[in-house]
Design an enzyme around this catalytic site. Structure first.
Site, mmCIF file in Angstrom:
data_model
loop_
_atom_site.group_PDB
_atom_site.id
_atom_site.type_symbol
_atom_site.label_atom_id
_atom_site.label_comp_id
_atom_site.label_asym_id
_atom_site.label_seq_id
_atom_site.Cartn_x
_atom_site.Cartn_y
_atom_site.Cartn_z
ATOM 1 N N CYS A 136 0.484 -1.254 0.040
ATOM 2 C CA CYS A 136 -0.185 -0.027 -0.172
ATOM 3 C C CYS A 136 0.435 1.403 0.112
ATOM 4 C CB CYS A 136 -0.628 0.000 1.065
ATOM 5 S SG CYS A 136 -1.925 1.630 1.505
ATOM 6 N N CYS A 139 -0.383 3.927 1.871
ATOM 7 C CA CYS A 139 -0.555 4.032 3.403
ATOM 8 C C CYS A 139 1.156 4.351 3.906
ATOM 9 C CB CYS A 139 -0.417 2.457 4.244
ATOM 10 S SG CYS A 139 -2.124 1.894 3.599
ATOM 11 N N ASP A 140 2.284 3.616 3.191
ATOM 12 C CA ASP A 140 3.804 3.207 3.630
ATOM 13 C C ASP A 140 4.787 4.574 3.011
ATOM 14 O OD1 ASP A 140 2.549 1.883 5.616
ATOM 15 O OD2 ASP A 140 3.018 -0.357 3.990
#
Ligand code: NAP
Length: 313
Positions: A136, A139-140
């Site tokens: 992701c 997300c990261d």
């Protein structure tokens, strides 16, 4: 202590299919209950710009899902933050048990549990998950400011992730097993024009290389798919974007599946192998898998459920 609650329509899942089913079932005065699941809003909450949702030239995925939830709620759909862990479908009404212990009985069920990211299954991928390996980018990606990143895959997700990651990374290397991308042409065009992205063709991930203490990625070893030759690409982050698999755990051994695990529906409908259970979106669609087609199937499922209820009463 468990509590039973009855509804005519229980919608499981909160992506475009689930929320659209919520809108339509509410407008049919069926007072649906929607259980959001582990990732409220679904896959679109982990994307950034969406440019193919009709009516919006550009909209952020998470914003679109907030709007869909608000729309379903406004129409009268009850939205519950819980996870269905068990379905009992051998008698009527159906029974759904949630993680909280609550139980719902339902005359019909609309399954809209979507799909989730696939992994390659390498031991080193597993070892560094959360420590340099991710599925992701939104997300990261932020953790890799000024560093080199590798993305594995050649579909829309891989190309979108590679483009997004250029916001943080000093360099992004896209590794693809063929010499042709599956991604939409407009995305390919942006990829090839981006000076921060290098594409390595005919290679697949062989191993993630890193340190043990602290756990962290230093490079990937990749294998040429034609010659078998191994080489290394230095990177601190590896994003695996090799597609998605249907989230069908709840209905394993309950519903018929096909095409590698997708829930089977009757052609031109959302009717599954169990009368009264309807399926919509990515858990049943191995071909289109778009937000707009999922939403369309959510609409169909609500209309199919409405018909089933009126014919059963
Ligand atoms: P996808 O389209 O299935 O692409 C998966 C990619 O990963 C393919 O390029 C595939 O290679 C590669 N791959 C699969 N298994 C692999 C393996 N074991 N090793 C190396 N590479 C492997 O999946 P996706 O990109 O996640 O997209 C899923 C669906 O969502 C698609 O229908 C897509 O259009 C949709 N989507 C749409 C948008 C958008 O409209 N903006 C954004 C994201 C996703 P091959 O090409 O060689 O098979």
């Amino acid at each position: 202590m468990s509590q039973y609650r009855h509804t005519k329509v229980l919608i499981i899942g909160s992506g475009p299919a689930g929320y659209t089913a919520g809108v339509y079932a509410s407008r049919a005065m069926l007072s649906p209950v929607l259980i959001q699941g582990i990732e409220p809003g679904g896959q679109l909450t982990t994307t950034t710009e969406v440019e193919n949702w009709p009516g919006d030239t550009e909209v952020q995925g998470p914003d679109l899902m907030v709007r869909m939830e608000a729309h379903a709620k406004e129409m009268g759909c009850e939205i519950i933050g819980d996870i269905v862990t068990k379905l009992e479908v051998n008698s009527r009404p159906f029974v759904a048990t949630c993680d909280s212990g609550k139980k719902y009985t339902a005359d019909t069920i609309i399954l809209a549990t979507g799909a989730r990211a696939k992994w390659l299954g390498l031991p080193s991928e597993e070892k560094y998950k959360g420590f340099g390996v991710s599925a992701c980018a939104t997300c990261d990606g932020f953790f890799y400011r000024g560093q080199e990143i590798a993305v594995i895959g050649g579909g829309n997700t891989a190309v979108e992730e590679a483009l997004f990651l250029t916001n943080f990374a000093s360099k992004v290397t896209l590794v693809h097993r063929r010499d042709e991308l599956r991604a939409e042409k407009i995305l390919q065009d942006r990829l090839f024009k981006n000076p921060k992205i290098e594409t390595i063709w005919f290679h697949e991930l062989d191993e993630v290389i890193g340190t043990d203490s602290p756990l962290g990625v230093e490079a990937i070893r990749i294998k040429n798919t034609t010659t078998g030759k191994l080489s290394e690409v230095p990177c601190k982050g590896v994003f695996v974007a090799i597609g998605h698999a249907p989230a069908t755990e709840l209905v394993t051994n309950i519903l018929e599946t096909h095409n590698g695990g997708y829930v089977k529906v009757e052609a031109g409908s959302t009717r599954t192998s169990v009368p009264g259970i309807f399926a919509a979106g990515d858990l049943t669609d191995h071909i289109y898998r778009q937000a707009v087609t999922s939403a369309g199937m959510g609409c169909m499922a609500a209309l199919d459920a409405e018909k089933f209820i009126s014919e059963s009463s």
